[in-house]
Write a protein that holds these residues in place. Structure first.
Motif, PDB file in Angstrom:
ATOM      1  N   THR A   1      -3.615   6.897  -2.495  1.00 45.49           N
ATOM      2  CA  THR A   1      -4.376   5.878  -1.846  1.00 45.49           C
ATOM      3  C   THR A   1      -5.035   6.918  -0.787  1.00 45.49           C
ATOM      4  O   THR A   1      -4.337   7.684  -0.163  1.00 45.49           O
ATOM      5  CB  THR A   1      -3.538   4.891  -1.101  1.00 45.49           C
ATOM      6  OG1 THR A   1      -2.386   5.403  -0.248  1.00 45.49           O
ATOM      7  CG2 THR A   1      -2.973   3.910  -2.002  1.00 45.49           C
ATOM      8  N   VAL A   2      -6.063   6.637  -0.399  1.00 42.42           N
ATOM      9  CA  VAL A   2      -6.968   7.068   0.691  1.00 42.42           C
ATOM     10  C   VAL A   2      -7.673   6.266   1.624  1.00 42.42           C
ATOM     11  O   VAL A   2      -8.284   5.241   1.467  1.00 42.42           O
ATOM     12  CB  VAL A   2      -8.141   8.132   0.154  1.00 42.42           C
ATOM     13  CG1 VAL A   2      -8.858   8.812   1.006  1.00 42.42           C
ATOM     14  CG2 VAL A   2      -7.430   9.097  -1.085  1.00 42.42           C
ATOM     15  N   ALA A   3      -7.641   6.474   2.854  1.00 45.70           N
ATOM     16  CA  ALA A   3      -8.129   5.787   3.983  1.00 45.70           C
ATOM     17  C   ALA A   3      -9.518   6.706   4.482  1.00 45.70           C
ATOM     18  O   ALA A   3      -9.169   7.568   4.649  1.00 45.70           O
ATOM     19  CB  ALA A   3      -7.117   5.612   5.138  1.00 45.70           C
ATOM     20  N   ALA A   4     -10.598   5.960   4.350  1.00 44.68           N
ATOM     21  CA  ALA A   4     -11.813   6.511   4.915  1.00 44.68           C
ATOM     22  C   ALA A   4     -11.926   6.029   6.336  1.00 44.68           C
ATOM     23  O   ALA A   4     -12.261   4.632   6.343  1.00 44.68           O
ATOM     24  CB  ALA A   4     -12.965   6.549   4.089  1.00 44.68           C
TER      25      ALA A   4
ATOM     26  N   LEU B   1      -3.477   9.763   2.012  1.00 46.96           N
ATOM     27  CA  LEU B   1      -4.562  10.677   2.779  1.00 46.96           C
ATOM     28  C   LEU B   1      -5.311   9.594   3.654  1.00 46.96           C
ATOM     29  O   LEU B   1      -5.779   8.703   3.582  1.00 46.96           O
ATOM     30  CB  LEU B   1      -5.395  11.341   1.568  1.00 46.96           C
ATOM     31  CG  LEU B   1      -4.751  12.265   0.571  1.00 46.96           C
ATOM     32  CD1 LEU B   1      -5.605  12.720  -0.430  1.00 46.96           C
ATOM     33  CD2 LEU B   1      -4.055  13.411   1.343  1.00 46.96           C
ATOM     34  N   ARG B   2      -5.706  10.370   4.654  1.00 45.88           N
ATOM     35  CA  ARG B   2      -6.722  10.002   5.699  1.00 45.88           C
ATOM     36  C   ARG B   2      -7.736  10.713   5.897  1.00 45.88           C
ATOM     37  O   ARG B   2      -7.425  12.014   6.224  1.00 45.88           O
ATOM     38  CB  ARG B   2      -5.901   9.495   6.970  1.00 45.88           C
ATOM     39  CG  ARG B   2      -5.010   8.476   6.809  1.00 45.88           C
ATOM     40  CD  ARG B   2      -3.830   8.672   7.767  1.00 45.88           C
ATOM     41  NE  ARG B   2      -2.996   9.776   7.726  1.00 45.88           N
ATOM     42  CZ  ARG B   2      -1.948   9.703   6.584  1.00 45.88           C
ATOM     43  NH1 ARG B   2      -1.916   8.821   5.773  1.00 45.88           N
ATOM     44  NH2 ARG B   2      -1.228  10.723   6.385  1.00 45.88           N
ATOM     45  N   VAL B   3      -8.978  10.456   5.880  1.00 43.61           N
ATOM     46  CA  VAL B   3     -10.032  11.229   5.920  1.00 43.61           C
ATOM     47  C   VAL B   3     -10.928  10.516   7.165  1.00 43.61           C
ATOM     48  O   VAL B   3     -11.395   9.186   7.044  1.00 43.61           O
ATOM     49  CB  VAL B   3     -11.061  11.265   4.518  1.00 43.61           C
ATOM     50  CG1 VAL B   3     -12.320  12.227   5.232  1.00 43.61           C
ATOM     51  CG2 VAL B   3     -10.119  11.934   3.769  1.00 43.61           C
ATOM     52  N   ALA B   4     -11.183  10.955   8.154  1.00 38.70           N
ATOM     53  CA  ALA B   4     -11.899  10.533   9.398  1.00 38.70           C
ATOM     54  C   ALA B   4     -13.263  11.200   9.656  1.00 38.70           C
ATOM     55  O   ALA B   4     -13.255  12.402   9.472  1.00 38.70           O
ATOM     56  CB  ALA B   4     -10.851  10.769  10.746  1.00 38.70           C
ATOM     57  N   ALA B   5     -14.131  10.338  10.104  1.00 37.38           N
ATOM     58  CA  ALA B   5     -15.566  10.753  10.538  1.00 37.38           C
ATOM     59  C   ALA B   5     -15.321  11.284  11.752  1.00 37.38           C
ATOM     60  O   ALA B   5     -14.429  11.245  12.645  1.00 37.38           O
ATOM     61  CB  ALA B   5     -16.328   9.832  10.374  1.00 37.38           C
TER      62      ALA B   5
ATOM     63  N   VAL C   1       0.917  -1.157   0.071  1.00 43.00           N
ATOM     64  CA  VAL C   1       0.044   0.002   0.108  1.00 43.00           C
ATOM     65  C   VAL C   1       0.892   1.317  -0.174  1.00 43.00           C
ATOM     66  O   VAL C   1       0.845   2.069  -0.769  1.00 43.00           O
ATOM     67  CB  VAL C   1      -0.938  -0.066   1.187  1.00 43.00           C
ATOM     68  CG1 VAL C   1      -1.629   1.360   1.418  1.00 43.00           C
ATOM     69  CG2 VAL C   1      -1.922  -1.166   1.223  1.00 43.00           C
ATOM     70  N   ALA C   2       2.150   1.236   0.941  1.00 42.36           N
ATOM     71  CA  ALA C   2       2.888   2.321   1.069  1.00 42.36           C
ATOM     72  C   ALA C   2       3.448   2.759  -0.289  1.00 42.36           C
ATOM     73  O   ALA C   2       3.610   4.070  -0.586  1.00 42.36           O
ATOM     74  CB  ALA C   2       3.753   2.285   2.228  1.00 42.36           C
ATOM     75  N   SER C   3       3.909   1.658  -1.090  1.00 42.35           N
ATOM     76  CA  SER C   3       4.396   2.153  -2.294  1.00 42.35           C
ATOM     77  C   SER C   3       3.720   2.093  -3.673  1.00 42.35           C
ATOM     78  O   SER C   3       4.270   2.076  -4.800  1.00 42.35           O
ATOM     79  CB  SER C   3       5.609   0.762  -2.533  1.00 42.35           C
ATOM     80  OG  SER C   3       5.034  -0.486  -2.745  1.00 42.35           O
ATOM     81  N   MET C   4       2.527   2.101  -3.649  1.00 41.01           N
ATOM     82  CA  MET C   4       1.742   2.080  -4.658  1.00 41.01           C
ATOM     83  C   MET C   4       1.881   3.392  -5.259  1.00 41.01           C
ATOM     84  O   MET C   4       2.210   4.615  -4.685  1.00 41.01           O
ATOM     85  CB  MET C   4       0.190   2.281  -4.192  1.00 41.01           C
ATOM     86  CG  MET C   4      -0.184   0.893  -3.946  1.00 41.01           C
ATOM     87  SD  MET C   4      -2.312   0.984  -3.681  1.00 41.01           S
ATOM     88  CE  MET C   4      -2.745  -0.662  -4.112  1.00 41.01           C
ATOM     89  N   ARG C   5       1.816   3.446  -6.634  1.00 39.70           N
ATOM     90  CA  ARG C   5       1.894   4.756  -7.500  1.00 39.70           C
ATOM     91  C   ARG C   5       0.727   5.607  -7.444  1.00 39.70           C
ATOM     92  O   ARG C   5       0.502   6.839  -7.561  1.00 39.70           O
ATOM     93  CB  ARG C   5       2.524   4.379  -9.075  1.00 39.70           C
ATOM     94  CG  ARG C   5       3.855   3.764  -8.943  1.00 39.70           C
ATOM     95  CD  ARG C   5       4.292   3.674 -10.458  1.00 39.70           C
ATOM     96  NE  ARG C   5       4.060   4.888 -11.308  1.00 39.70           N
ATOM     97  CZ  ARG C   5       3.846   4.910 -12.478  1.00 39.70           C
ATOM     98  NH1 ARG C   5       3.977   3.545 -13.012  1.00 39.70           N
ATOM     99  NH2 ARG C   5       3.836   5.884 -13.142  1.00 39.70           N
TER     100      ARG C   5
END
Length: 73
Positions: free
Chosen positions: A19-22, A40-44, A12-16
């Motif tokens: 990547t977004v974590a919800a 990126l991380r988006v938190a509720a 996941v860290a090396s993907m071109r």
């Protein structure tokens, strides 16, 4: 196994691609590590994160050297 977790985190860290974590509700252990590997991380509003392994002295399967910077510490 720790090896599979490390391989997942590295993949996941090396993907071109971006990547977004919800994050909604609890984000604990391996899920938190996975979120940290994303760009990126988006938190509720109800999101919370925890690494219980760290409090128990259990090694995490991904290098967390950038965790303080990500948390603004």
């Amino acid at each position: 196994t720790p090896e599979l977790g490390a391989a997942m985190a590295e993949a996941v860290a090396s993907m071109r691609a971006l990547t977004v974590a919800a994050i909604q509700g609890p984000c604990v252990g391996g899920g938190f590590v996975l979120a940290l590997c994303c760009d990126l991380r988006v938190a509720a509003d109800d999101a919370w994160c925890s690494l219980p392994e760290a409090a128990l002295g259990i090694p995490l399967f991904h290098d967390m050297h950038d965790l303080p910077a990500l948390l603004g510490l």
